[in-house]
Design a protein around this motif. Structure first.
Motif, short mmCIF file in Angstrom:
data_model
loop_
_atom_site.label_atom_id
_atom_site.label_comp_id
_atom_site.label_asym_id
_atom_site.label_seq_id
_atom_site.Cartn_x
_atom_site.Cartn_y
_atom_site.Cartn_z
N ILE A 123 0.88 -1.18 0.00
CA ILE A 123 0.00 0.00 0.00
C ILE A 123 0.92 1.22 0.00
O ILE A 123 1.78 1.36 0.86
CB ILE A 123 -0.94 0.02 1.23
N ASP A 124 0.73 2.09 -0.96
CA ASP A 124 1.69 3.20 -1.14
C ASP A 124 1.35 4.44 -0.34
O ASP A 124 1.97 5.49 -0.55
CB ASP A 124 1.79 3.56 -2.63
N HIS A 130 -1.47 6.26 -3.37
CA HIS A 130 -1.61 4.86 -3.80
C HIS A 130 -2.16 4.78 -5.23
O HIS A 130 -1.61 4.10 -6.09
CB HIS A 130 -2.54 4.14 -2.81
N ARG A 134 -0.80 2.51 -8.37
CA ARG A 134 -1.30 1.13 -8.22
C ARG A 134 -2.71 1.07 -8.79
O ARG A 134 -3.70 1.34 -8.09
CB ARG A 134 -1.24 0.70 -6.75
N PHE A 143 -6.95 1.53 -4.39
CA PHE A 143 -6.87 1.84 -2.96
C PHE A 143 -7.99 1.16 -2.17
O PHE A 143 -7.73 0.55 -1.13
CB PHE A 143 -6.93 3.36 -2.77
N SER A 164 5.57 0.27 1.18
CA SER A 164 5.16 1.42 0.36
C SER A 164 6.28 1.77 -0.61
O SER A 164 7.42 1.97 -0.20
CB SER A 164 4.87 2.64 1.24
#
Ligand code: SF4
Length: 393
Positions: A123-124, A130, A134, A143, A164
């Protein structure tokens, strides 16, 4: 090739190259390939390992690349049971997954609990960070799906760490990331600075390594300071990992599995075997025979250790490690770096410093050493001011 001290400590298995999402920074060339590793390949791999003298008594099995959870829970239940039947009692092993979290459900949680699986969730950061990278194959952010997975894991009491990827935007948002982790109850965090690998060119590497280095240093410093001020983050890999290496018993050596033949045994879904950095498996390279040592169905581990690819890679990797030992002040913490990054950045395994090692070894080490020298200085000042005080009557 020395063999008497060969220890397989980590097996990285690619159950399928396929991934259900399409992150913008993904470098995997085979992420659309839906091939699956057969049970026969899994069993043959572990029969080879356990029948050899090379298995370490603590073995980690990482199911990785593309997204391991696209296969059913029953696939892993069967695989885990088969490996367990083959496992000698002298070997302890732990399975571990790295997942994007979008396919998590209760059945996965039950499997993780049943087998005490180690879990990393990608999870960024908060939604905007995110979703910037992603995304699904249709280009939508992931997300909500990833967070639904994370919240389910928490509700089920399954421990996991967050990984991350830090893109350029994230490097300026240490505070935002910190608040997000605290709000969501994420206690263990790892940062990967977006890298250039395969056909992906990182925006960070385009802006120049000095600028990226400075931004990452500031990011880590801010994040670490915030984490000390507000409790909630228990583990920051980049900081806590380096602290244990700096402040270790004098006799303890730092190992680096990425430079030891077969310490990491990397197996793709067809049974092809690579070693050193897992990312090498799947790339083409004439000098190093496509980094392939053999295939579990046709080659013994002995043959793999004597393969042309192993000979060619080991000579150059060893030369690179030796050069690091001679030239780098951080060698005792690092052990000679990541061959895949040396090759990608310098064109040779037989090289030393890279932007990557600068970020993952040198920046955190400098930060920690600076913090401890400031602490020592303040202690000296306190003790000197104590000496100046008049003694109590
Ligand atoms: S930090 Fe870089 S240059 Fe230093 S030992 Fe590690 S890989 Fe080599």
């Amino acid at each position: 090739m020395p063999q008497s001290d060969t220890r397989i400590r980590t097996v990285v298995l690619q159950p399928t190259p396929f991934c259900n999402i399409r992150c913008k920074y993904c470098y995997l060339p085979t992420r659309d390939d839906t091939s699956t590793m057969s049970l026969d390949t899994i069993e043959t791999t572990f029969r080879r390992i356990f029948e050899s003298t090379y298995a370490d008594e603590d073995l980690t099995i990482i199911w990785h690349a593309g997204e391991p959870l696209v296969l059913p829970v029953s696939y892993y239940e069967t695989a885990f049971q088969s490996i367990e039947r083959l496992r000698p009692t002298s070997v302890r092993l732990r399975h571990s997954f790295q997942t994007n979290g979008t396919l998590l459900n209760k059945a996965w949680c039950d499997l993780f609990r049943r087998w005490n699986v180690g879990l990393g969730l990608s999870i960024d950061g908060p939604r905007s960070l995110h979703n910037a990278n992603r995304i699904t194959r249709a280009g939508k952010g992931t997300f909500d799906q990833a967070m639904r997975g994370a919240r389910l894991l928490k509700a089920e009491g399954i421990r996991f760490h967050i990984i991350s990827v830090l893109s350029q935007a994230a490097l300026h948002k240490a505070g935002e990331l910190h608040s997000f982790y605290l709000e969501e109850g994420f206690h263990d965090v790892c940062f990967n600075v977006e890298e250039s690998e395969g056909d992906h060119v990182s925006t960070l590497m385009q802006q120049g390594k000095d600028s990226t280095r400075l931004q990452f240093l500031q990011f880590l410093q801010t994040f670490w300071t915030l984490s000390r001020e507000a409790p909630g983050i228990d583990f920051i890999r980049e900081i806590d990992g380096i602290i244990t290496r700096i402040f270790r018993p004098e006799e303890a050596k730092v190992g680096n599995d990425q430079v030891e033949p077969l310490a990491m045994m990397n197996v793709d879904c067809k049974g092809n075997v690579g070693t050193f950095s897992p990312e090498l498996l799947g790339y083409r390279n004439e000098r190093y025979h496509d980094f392939l040592l053999g295939n579990v169905h046709t080659h013994t581990l002995e043959q793999m250790l004597h393969s042309e690819a192993m000979e060619a890679m080991a000579i150059d990797i060893r030369a690179g490690v030796e050069a690091c030992r001679q030239e780098c002040d951080y060698f005792s913490l690092c052990g000679g770096g990541a061959p895949v990054n040396k090759l990608a950045e310098t064109g040779s395994f037989a090289s030393t410093e890279t932007s990557f090692c600068n970020l993952v070894q040198i920046v955190p080490a400098d930060l920690v050493l600076r913090a401890f020298s400031q602490m020592e200085q303040s202690l000296v000042e306190v003790s000197q001011s104590d000496e100046l005080l008049p003694a109590c009557a």
